[in-house]
Enzyme design. Structure first.
Site, short mmCIF file in Angstrom:
data_model
loop_
_atom_site.label_atom_id
_atom_site.label_comp_id
_atom_site.label_asym_id
_atom_site.label_seq_id
_atom_site.Cartn_x
_atom_site.Cartn_y
_atom_site.Cartn_z
N ASN A 161 0.86 -1.19 0.00
CA ASN A 161 0.00 0.00 0.00
C ASN A 161 0.89 1.23 0.00
O ASN A 161 1.40 1.67 1.03
CB ASN A 161 -0.91 0.00 1.23
CG ASN A 161 -1.91 -1.13 1.19
OD1 ASN A 161 -2.88 -1.06 0.44
ND2 ASN A 161 -1.64 -2.19 1.93
N GLU A 162 1.11 1.76 -1.19
CA GLU A 162 2.01 2.88 -1.37
C GLU A 162 1.30 4.18 -0.98
O GLU A 162 0.07 4.19 -0.80
CB GLU A 162 2.46 2.96 -2.83
CG GLU A 162 3.19 1.71 -3.34
CD GLU A 162 4.61 1.55 -2.78
OE1 GLU A 162 4.98 2.24 -1.81
OE2 GLU A 162 5.35 0.71 -3.32
N PRO A 163 2.06 5.30 -0.85
CA PRO A 163 1.41 6.58 -0.55
C PRO A 163 0.24 6.82 -1.51
O PRO A 163 0.34 6.54 -2.70
CB PRO A 163 2.54 7.59 -0.77
CG PRO A 163 3.78 6.81 -0.44
CD PRO A 163 3.52 5.41 -0.91
N SER A 165 -2.70 5.39 -0.78
CA SER A 165 -3.67 4.34 -0.47
C SER A 165 -4.63 4.83 0.61
O SER A 165 -4.20 5.48 1.57
CB SER A 165 -2.96 3.09 0.06
OG SER A 165 -2.03 2.61 -0.86
N THR A 180 10.18 1.93 -4.14
CA THR A 180 10.01 0.52 -3.80
C THR A 180 10.67 -0.35 -4.87
O THR A 180 11.33 -1.36 -4.57
CB THR A 180 8.50 0.19 -3.71
OG1 THR A 180 7.96 1.00 -2.67
CG2 THR A 180 8.25 -1.26 -3.41
#
Ligand code: F6R
Length: 636
Positions: A161-163, A165, A180
């Protein structure tokens, strides 16, 4: 165990436990999982675990496997759901998370494979949405997750869950963030091979777990941890959503906790005993806040920034300023091996012996030059007996195409040649390499070729610095030859090889990196092998009591000015020479021109760091240098 010896902090918005080491933190989590399983099995209930991959949980899995083997802990009643999987990626792929879980955990315990779940990286695009919904439904059907373990990415991601999300997000297909993908580049032998997507449990899915244990080890996680724990929750940093969960706990080692307020500015949390380290940190922090050099601070600055207490203990701003100015001044030296015939009472290194045996240890080629290239040159020029030892060849970081180019060239020059020792004909190796998938495991012969490439680059790099290649030693520690990233295990053989090196050199000073690194990383592991070997020498011999250990920083480890014990300035020419030498590690160059504009090459990051430290010293009112390399003294 010395966990949580610092007071709890009002700045922290959720429970945090700090351990002296990652091993201790991992033991805490493994013990909790084992207790939960035993308790529930005793009631004939199943335990549902949420599992993570990556380096962080590896010591937890090792401990659980040990408990299974030695204490009879059974996983027969355990159901697991993994957080995520790269997409698209077949299970059989050696970097798939499915494969990781088999290798690290499932294959070694008595879990029923039907009870293990990892999102499917092979599902077709059209079915991906339904697959994700079914994954969430399967978790619900199993009764929900009892305990979820998490790591954290540099972006603040949990799962993938990247920024951006949302707090309610379900399990879904996501695009991976650039950072990532860079972090995964080593595993995939180049960023270009890292999948662009992943299927991840959503933040909402994770938050439904009854207990959550987020673990983080190593200095590189410190700043993201401080934000996740101390800043208000936001979708900019998905791990911060965990603050709202009433069964969450962050479990950290000291380096990962290093940017929390209770560690950086403990006087804001509780009464403190103003020791020299804290005083220095407080004064440097104050200079930054009020944007003044040390000698221009006045009583009012201290009082207005909550440091009145320090003033009362230590007298006036005037006295404190002069004291700290001198402390900082004394860290700066152009004589990293000590200045012969000089008064050394305020110098970082001793004057005697004038000619020292200096050991520079790097976990792999290039680490030394990036961390301390300018200092290495000075040590040699100042007449010390310098040995540059490389713990590993670093062959795993060489892409196939580099090996192919070297082999093709050699083959063209010497048709019919065979590879050293093994006698494998080059033509055969070239053929195999042309057909090889980038991610197939490298055979022994190919690893030898790649190792030779990196060792050759190390020689070339040192030649650029004006240092004779005779000074280089390649240790080829067995842990690296046997392992892969995130899966290395150091053994007695590694420690014995290190003891042998130390005994042979009996160094007056050792330079190395990695004391604050994730213990699973190559640099963290090399540091530990050194630490254990050095301690063993110290128990048995006299010479180590006279050895100074200097830790240089890796390109991703940020140290504060308050920590530095020795700062070695570099002139513009020296900096240029160092960067030219670092540039010789061609197999480590990024392959995209995009990377250049992003300043993501390691020598570029090093240049910025060395310049930044110099600017920071300058801002405190010290002399203005072009660049500075810095070192911490490790007391063992
Ligand atoms: C892994 C996962 C990721 C990792 C994170 C940290 O399943 O979901 O969020 O936990 O990227 O990775 P490491 O532990 O390798 O530093």
């Amino acid at each position: 165990m010395n966990k949580n010896s610092t007071p709890e902090s009002p700045f922290e918005r959720c429970p945090v436990t700090i351990h002296d080491s990652a091993e201790e933190g991992a033991l805490q989590v493994a013990a909790e999982i084992a207790e939960l399983i035993r308790e529930r099995s005793g009631r004939r209930e199943r335990t549902v675990l949420g599992l993570a991959t990556g380096s962080t949980p590896v010591p937890v899995y090792r401990e659980l496997v040990r408990m299974h083997r030695e204490e009879g802990l059974s996983f027969a009643d355990v159901v697991t759901f993994n957080l995520d999987e790269y997409y698209p990626l077949p299970r059989s792929h050696r970097e798939s998370y499915w494969q990781f879980m088999q290798d690290q955990f499932f294959r070694h315990i008595d879990i029923d494979p039907a009870n293990t779940h990892v999102p499917d990286g092979e599902v077709g695009r059209e079915e991906a949405f339904a697959h994700c919904r079914e994954y969430d439904a399967a978790i619900d059907a199993a009764g929900g997750i009892d305990l979820q373990i998490l790591g954290i990415g540099r972006t603040g991601h949990i799962g993938f869950n990247e920024p951006g999300s949302g707090a309610e997000s379900p399990t879904r297909l996501v695009t991976l963030n650039e950072v990532t993908r860079q972090d995964a580049a080593r595993d995939f032998l180049g960023e270009e091979n890292v999948p662009r997507y992943a299927i991840t449990m959503g933040v909402g899915t994770i938050l439904r777990a009854r207990r959550i244990r987020l673990m983080a080890w190593g200095r590189s996680k410190a700043s993201v941890i401080a934000k996740a724990v101390e800043e208000p929750p936001s979708d900019r940093l998905p791990a911060s959503y965990l603050q709202g969960h009433d069964g969450v706990e962050f479990i950290l080692d000291r380096p990962a906790a290093g940017a929390l307020t209770r560690i950086v500015e403990p006087w804001r949390v509780d009464f403190v005993d103003w020791n020299p380290e804290l005083i220095r940190r407080a004064v440097i922090g104050l200079c930054r806040k009020v944007e003044k050099p040390v000698l221009k601070l006045v009583d009012r600055d201290y009082n207005e920034q909550g440091l009145a207490d320090l003033l009362t203990v230590k007298g006036s701003a005037y006295q404190l300023n002069i004291h700290i100015f001198n402390v900082l001044q004394h860290t700066i030296t152009g004589w990293p091996g000590g200045k012969p015939d000089a008064d050394d009472s305020h110098r970082p290194e001793r004057a005697d012996p004038a000619r020292k045996r200096s050991l520079v240890l790097a976990s792999e080629p290039q680490e030394d030059i990036l961390g301390m290239g300018g200092t290495i040159r000075r040590l040699c020029e100042q007449g010390h007996d310098v040995t540059l030892a490389y713990a590993t060849s670093g062959d795993l970081a060489v892409p196939d195409r580099e090996a192919l180019a070297s082999l093709e060239l050699t083959h063209e020059l010497c048709p019919g040649a065979t590879l050293m020792n093994g006698g494998v004909p080059l033509a055969e190796l070239i053929r195999a390499l042309r057909e090889k998938d980038t991610l197939d495991e490298d055979g022994e012969a190919l690893r030898a070729v790649k190792g030779a490439i990196r060792e050759g680059e190390a020689r070339q790099s040192m030649r650029m610095l004006g240092i004779h290649p005779d000074r280089l030693e390649f240790m080829r520690l067995p842990f690296y030859g046997r392992g892969r990233y995130r899966q290395f295990v150091a053994t007695e053989e590694d420690r014995t090889a290190m003891v042998e090196l130390l005994e042979r050199i009996r160094p007056h000073q050792v330079f190395l990196s990695g004391d604050q690194a994730d213990p699973a990383s190559v640099t963290g592991m090399t540091f530990r092998v050194f630490r254990d070997a050095f301690r063993r020498c110290r128990e048995e011999e006299q010479w180590p009591s006279d050895t100074y250990i200097w830790v240089y920083r890796g390109p991703t480890e940020e140290w504060g000015l308050d920590q530095i014990d020795m700062a070695v300035p570099l002139s513009p020419d020296e900096l240029q020479r160092k960067l030219d030498a670092a540039f010789q590690h061609r197999s480590q160059h990024s392959q995209t021109s995009f990377a250049l504009s992003e300043q993501s090459e390691s020598w570029q990051r090093t240049e910025s760091l060395n310049r930044k430290i110099a600017r920071e010293y300058d801002a405190l009112g010290m002399a203005e240098y072009e660049a500075i390399e810095c070192f911490l003294r490790w007391e063992g």
